[in-house]
Design a protein around this motif. Structure first.
Motif, PDB file in Angstrom:
ATOM      1  N   LEU A 119      -7.157  -5.356  -0.899  1.00 50.74           N
ATOM      2  CA  LEU A 119      -7.473  -3.947  -1.154  1.00 50.74           C
ATOM      3  C   LEU A 119      -8.938  -3.662  -0.830  1.00 50.74           C
ATOM      4  O   LEU A 119      -9.268  -2.643  -0.202  1.00 50.74           O
ATOM      5  CB  LEU A 119      -7.178  -3.609  -2.626  1.00 50.74           C
ATOM      6  CG  LEU A 119      -5.694  -3.547  -3.015  1.00 50.74           C
ATOM      7  CD1 LEU A 119      -5.533  -3.542  -4.540  1.00 50.74           C
ATOM      8  CD2 LEU A 119      -5.033  -2.303  -2.426  1.00 50.74           C
TER       9      LEU A 119
ATOM     10  N   ASP B 140      -9.479  -3.477   2.918  1.00 52.66           N
ATOM     11  CA  ASP B 140      -8.784  -2.443   3.693  1.00 52.66           C
ATOM     12  C   ASP B 140      -9.144  -1.010   3.307  1.00 52.66           C
ATOM     13  O   ASP B 140      -8.813  -0.080   4.054  1.00 52.66           O
ATOM     14  CB  ASP B 140      -7.270  -2.634   3.567  1.00 52.66           C
ATOM     15  CG  ASP B 140      -6.798  -3.885   4.300  1.00 52.66           C
ATOM     16  OD1 ASP B 140      -7.489  -4.310   5.243  1.00 52.66           O
ATOM     17  OD2 ASP B 140      -5.751  -4.439   3.918  1.00 52.66           O
ATOM     18  N   PHE B 141      -9.717  -0.811   2.131  1.00 55.71           N
ATOM     19  CA  PHE B 141      -9.981   0.571   1.691  1.00 55.71           C
ATOM     20  C   PHE B 141     -11.471   0.739   1.376  1.00 55.71           C
ATOM     21  O   PHE B 141     -11.961   0.251   0.350  1.00 55.71           O
ATOM     22  CB  PHE B 141      -9.126   0.912   0.463  1.00 55.71           C
ATOM     23  CG  PHE B 141      -7.654   0.909   0.750  1.00 55.71           C
ATOM     24  CD1 PHE B 141      -7.047   2.027   1.323  1.00 55.71           C
ATOM     25  CD2 PHE B 141      -6.884  -0.214   0.500  1.00 55.71           C
ATOM     26  CE1 PHE B 141      -5.688   2.019   1.614  1.00 55.71           C
ATOM     27  CE2 PHE B 141      -5.526  -0.226   0.795  1.00 55.71           C
ATOM     28  CZ  PHE B 141      -4.924   0.896   1.356  1.00 55.71           C
TER      29      PHE B 141
ATOM     30  N   ARG C 239       1.497   8.834  -7.654  1.00 53.03           N
ATOM     31  CA  ARG C 239       0.740   7.965  -6.751  1.00 53.03           C
ATOM     32  C   ARG C 239      -0.566   8.632  -6.336  1.00 53.03           C
ATOM     33  O   ARG C 239      -0.634   9.871  -6.236  1.00 53.03           O
ATOM     34  CB  ARG C 239       1.568   7.674  -5.497  1.00 53.03           C
ATOM     35  CG  ARG C 239       2.409   6.410  -5.512  1.00 53.03           C
ATOM     36  CD  ARG C 239       3.080   6.103  -6.793  1.00 53.03           C
ATOM     37  NE  ARG C 239       3.771   4.819  -6.739  1.00 53.03           N
ATOM     38  CZ  ARG C 239       4.434   4.257  -7.714  1.00 53.03           C
ATOM     39  NH1 ARG C 239       4.513   4.871  -8.882  1.00 53.03           N
ATOM     40  NH2 ARG C 239       5.006   3.092  -7.579  1.00 53.03           N
ATOM     41  N   LEU C 240      -1.568   7.815  -6.079  1.00 54.56           N
ATOM     42  CA  LEU C 240      -2.826   8.329  -5.530  1.00 54.56           C
ATOM     43  C   LEU C 240      -2.608   8.647  -4.052  1.00 54.56           C
ATOM     44  O   LEU C 240      -1.880   7.931  -3.354  1.00 54.56           O
ATOM     45  CB  LEU C 240      -3.922   7.266  -5.660  1.00 54.56           C
ATOM     46  CG  LEU C 240      -4.279   6.845  -7.093  1.00 54.56           C
ATOM     47  CD1 LEU C 240      -5.226   5.649  -7.070  1.00 54.56           C
ATOM     48  CD2 LEU C 240      -4.900   8.002  -7.856  1.00 54.56           C
ATOM     49  N   ALA C 241      -3.236   9.713  -3.577  1.00 52.33           N
ATOM     50  CA  ALA C 241      -3.087  10.077  -2.172  1.00 52.33           C
ATOM     51  C   ALA C 241      -3.679   9.003  -1.269  1.00 52.33           C
ATOM     52  O   ALA C 241      -3.174   8.715  -0.188  1.00 52.33           O
ATOM     53  CB  ALA C 241      -3.765  11.417  -1.921  1.00 52.33           C
ATOM     54  N   THR C 242      -4.761   8.419  -1.720  1.00 50.90           N
ATOM     55  CA  THR C 242      -5.386   7.324  -0.975  1.00 50.90           C
ATOM     56  C   THR C 242      -6.037   6.374  -1.976  1.00 50.90           C
ATOM     57  O   THR C 242      -6.323   6.755  -3.110  1.00 50.90           O
ATOM     58  CB  THR C 242      -6.463   7.834   0.001  1.00 50.90           C
ATOM     59  OG1 THR C 242      -7.086   6.705   0.639  1.00 50.90           O
ATOM     60  CG2 THR C 242      -7.542   8.631  -0.735  1.00 50.90           C
ATOM     61  N   LEU C 243      -6.250   5.155  -1.540  1.00 55.64           N
ATOM     62  CA  LEU C 243      -6.939   4.187  -2.407  1.00 55.64           C
ATOM     63  C   LEU C 243      -8.437   4.121  -2.079  1.00 55.64           C
ATOM     64  O   LEU C 243      -9.186   3.458  -2.786  1.00 55.64           O
ATOM     65  CB  LEU C 243      -6.305   2.803  -2.237  1.00 55.64           C
ATOM     66  CG  LEU C 243      -4.834   2.710  -2.653  1.00 55.64           C
ATOM     67  CD1 LEU C 243      -4.264   1.327  -2.333  1.00 55.64           C
ATOM     68  CD2 LEU C 243      -4.665   3.016  -4.133  1.00 55.64           C
TER      69      LEU C 243
ATOM     70  N   LEU D  66       2.017   1.886  -3.418  1.00 53.31           N
ATOM     71  CA  LEU D  66       0.948   2.331  -4.318  1.00 53.31           C
ATOM     72  C   LEU D  66       0.475   3.754  -4.002  1.00 53.31           C
ATOM     73  O   LEU D  66      -0.242   4.355  -4.797  1.00 53.31           O
ATOM     74  CB  LEU D  66      -0.249   1.376  -4.210  1.00 53.31           C
ATOM     75  CG  LEU D  66      -0.031  -0.048  -4.747  1.00 53.31           C
ATOM     76  CD1 LEU D  66      -1.198  -0.954  -4.368  1.00 53.31           C
ATOM     77  CD2 LEU D  66       0.145  -0.040  -6.260  1.00 53.31           C
ATOM     78  N   THR D  67       0.882   4.287  -2.858  1.00 54.33           N
ATOM     79  CA  THR D  67       0.365   5.613  -2.486  1.00 54.33           C
ATOM     80  C   THR D  67       1.487   6.608  -2.192  1.00 54.33           C
ATOM     81  O   THR D  67       1.733   7.514  -2.967  1.00 54.33           O
ATOM     82  CB  THR D  67      -0.574   5.506  -1.261  1.00 54.33           C
ATOM     83  OG1 THR D  67       0.111   4.822  -0.208  1.00 54.33           O
ATOM     84  CG2 THR D  67      -1.839   4.736  -1.625  1.00 54.33           C
TER      85      THR D  67
ATOM     86  N   TYR E  38       0.832  -1.201   0.000  1.00 53.05           N
ATOM     87  CA  TYR E  38       0.000   0.000   0.000  1.00 53.05           C
ATOM     88  C   TYR E  38       0.871   1.258   0.000  1.00 53.05           C
ATOM     89  O   TYR E  38       0.540   2.249  -0.655  1.00 53.05           O
ATOM     90  CB  TYR E  38      -0.915   0.000   1.233  1.00 53.05           C
ATOM     91  CG  TYR E  38      -1.882  -1.179   1.301  1.00 53.05           C
ATOM     92  CD1 TYR E  38      -2.132  -1.967   0.177  1.00 53.05           C
ATOM     93  CD2 TYR E  38      -2.535  -1.514   2.491  1.00 53.05           C
ATOM     94  CE1 TYR E  38      -2.995  -3.043   0.243  1.00 53.05           C
ATOM     95  CE2 TYR E  38      -3.409  -2.584   2.567  1.00 53.05           C
ATOM     96  CZ  TYR E  38      -3.629  -3.359   1.431  1.00 53.05           C
ATOM     97  OH  TYR E  38      -4.478  -4.427   1.503  1.00 53.05           O
TER      98      TYR E  38
END
Lengths: 446, 97
Positions: free
Chosen positions: B52, B55-56, B22-26, A44-45, A41
């Motif tokens: 994933l 968790d998101f 990258r994304l700030a959050t998923l 990925l972030t 994670y």
């Protein structure tokens, strides 16, 4: 992984979560992925590269000091090894003086960019090649061969980005045609795939190419190249075709394969994954016809294998290189064999019955190949090891002795040709070589 | 004392493009996979999808076979166009070799 991203022009770092190879095998326990999910994670972030865009700078000069020349040389070799730039054999440090000397063999400016060496993507200039050749113990007159070989290696169609990294362990084979081979003491005769003090060019050129693969291309064992065994990787294979021994009506390899006029200085680059000796000569009272036919059958029997690692070359590459010694080529030609009929015989008689393919699991590899022509070849039964006979490379080289063929099993999507360029001062370089190494490469002094 | 100065043989590197932002959050994002199906991808990627999604909150992870799979297809322009057209926020590239 770092090689892969830097080779694509990305910064040479990457978000990584590493696991032992066992987790990627059939039936493995993959729960470690779950226990380390936070690292995934993070990658990925929040992960960010530590590098900015642009060039990482000009090639650096290194410096060592020693109490004596031998001490300094020793320290230089240690430094090269500890920086992962050596191959375990002694190296010549690429001093400015030595590199400038090697560059006398260049027909292009030292800053000329030939390409980026995969998978790491190191920028490869004429000077980069000269540095590698200097380290490998080369001479200026070898440089045109090395530059042409590097240019062929970096051709997008060679697929060298994948072949550098693959576990199959392919190594480049450089076949040289044209008068330059003899002029620079490149071996085409006895022991042409190995060391020869009277014809030493192939060792240095091949070693320099390997150093470029490792140091500029990032092909370090187990990191940048996953070659499980890595055969032939100290010097690769660099040899010349014995054009003077070609039977009447036979064409040089470079003419047959690339259409270059006879007498053109050129290289032809193939990736091979093996070197196999095939004893061809008979043992008793064979007629010449029986002797040849038995040998050809033995050759075809060696070739008849589902080499699924070589499928990339099924349509336009090659299944391998057959090396025929001059005396055998002459004998076969006298019996009416031509280059075309030899290929046709081998192609026809190395076809593999479908049942044999199936028991080896080969159809699954055919089914996932990127090339539809290769995928569709499964309809053939028996299955030919190449789409057409012309794909088989045939080279007249080796010692003038009748007992063996050599088969270099290929792992090569294409056979890449390049015409060489030599500097105007090339004759002077050859004269210097005669002065340094002595004339008469034909004279055996052993 | 003898000094030897010599060239670094590793050449230079040229960085021509940035890594994917990258994304700030998923959380609440739509994520896809492009896979060459090698090295246990058929087990690894569904596990990643499951983790994933657990968790998101609000994440949507598309099935592994949403886009073309295999070495022959994952790198071509048609696949890239399909990915763009799908409107996913990010792609996980599973390119095992």
């Amino acid at each position: 992984m770092k090689n892969a991203v830097s080779g694509l022009g990305l910064a040479p770092d990457a978000a990584m979560v590493t696991f032992p190879i066992g987790m990627f095998l059939p039936g493995s326990d993959i729960t470690p992925v779950r226990s380390r999910k936070r690292e995934f994670y993070e990658g990925l972030t929040r992960w960010q590269s530590g590098f900015a865009q642009g060039t990482a700078g000009a090639p650096a000069l290194l410096c060592v000091e020693g109490a004596s020349h031998e001490d300094a040389l020793n320290k230089a070799n240690n430094l090269l090894l500890t920086n992962l730039w050596g191959d375990g054999l002694p190296l010549w440090p690429a001093t400015r003086e030595r590199v400038d000397w090697i560059l006398r063999g260049a027909a292009l400016p030292r800053t000329h960019v030939i390409g980026k060496f995969p998978p790491r993507g190191g920028v490869t200039t004429v000077e980069t090649c000269a540095v590698a050749l200097a380290m490998a113990g080369g001479r200026p007159e070898y440089l045109p061969v090395l530059i042409a070989a590097v240019d062929a290696f970096l051709d997008a169609e060679s697929n060298s980005d994948q072949l550098q990294a693959t576990s199959g362990g392919p190594f480049p084979v450089v076949i040289v045609n044209g008068p330059i081979a003899r002029e620079i003491r490149l071996n085409s005769g006895f022991g042409c795939l190995g060391p020869d003090p009277q014809r030493p060019a192939g060792a240095s050129i091949g070693r320099a190419l390997r150093l470029l693969q490792q140091n500029v291309g990032g092909a370090l064992p187990g990191i940048g190249t996953m070659a499980i065994f890595g055969a032939m990787r100290y010097t690769n294979a660099v040899f010349a075709e014995d054009e003077a021994a070609l039977p009447q009506g036979w064409q040089p390899h470079a003419t047959e394969r690339h259409g270059y006029a006879p007498g053109t200085n050129s290289v032809s680059l193939v990736f091979a994954s093996g070197v196999t000796n095939v004893q061809r000569r008979g043992a008793k009272k064979e007629t010449p016809e029986e002797d040849v036919l038995n040998g050809m059958w033995r050759m075809a029997d060696f070739m008849r294998t589902p080499n699924v690692a070589a499928l990339q070359g099924y349509e336009k590459g090659t299944p391998g290189i057959m090396m025929i010694s001059p005396v055998v080529a002459k004998m076969m030609a006298q019996l009416g064999w031509t280059q075309a009929s030899i290929r046709q015989f081998l192609w026809e008689n190395s076809k593999i019955p479908l049942a044999q393919l199936q028991r080896a699991g080969a159809p699954a590899w055919l089914a996932i190949d990127a090339n539809p022509v290769t995928r569709e070849s499964i309809k053939f039964n028996p299955w030919p090891i190449a789409l057409k006979p012309e794909n088989i490379v045939l080279v007249v080289a080796g010692g003038n002795h009748p007992t063996h063929y050599h088969w270099l099993q290929a792992h090569s999507p294409r056979v890449i040709g390049r015409i060489m360029r030599v500097p105007e001062s090339f004759d002077r370089l050859l004269a210097d070589a005669d002065r340094d190494l002595g004339c008469g490469s034909d004279a055996c002094r052993i | 004392m003898v000094t030897l100065e010599f060239h670094d043989p590793s050449g230079t590197l040229e960085i021509t493009q940035p890594h994917a932002r990258r994304l700030a959050t998923l959380e609440g994002k739509r994520i896809g996979f492009v896979s060459n199906e090698q090295w246990q991808a058929y087990r690894m990627l569904p596990l990643l999808k499951e983790m994933l999604e657990a968790d998101f909150p609000g994440i949507e992870v598309l099935p592994v076979d949403t886009f073309p799979q295999g070495n022959a297809l994952i790198g071509n322009e048609e696949t890239a166009a399909l990915v763009k057209k799908s409107g996913v926020d990010a792609i996980i590239v599973a390119n095992a070799a």
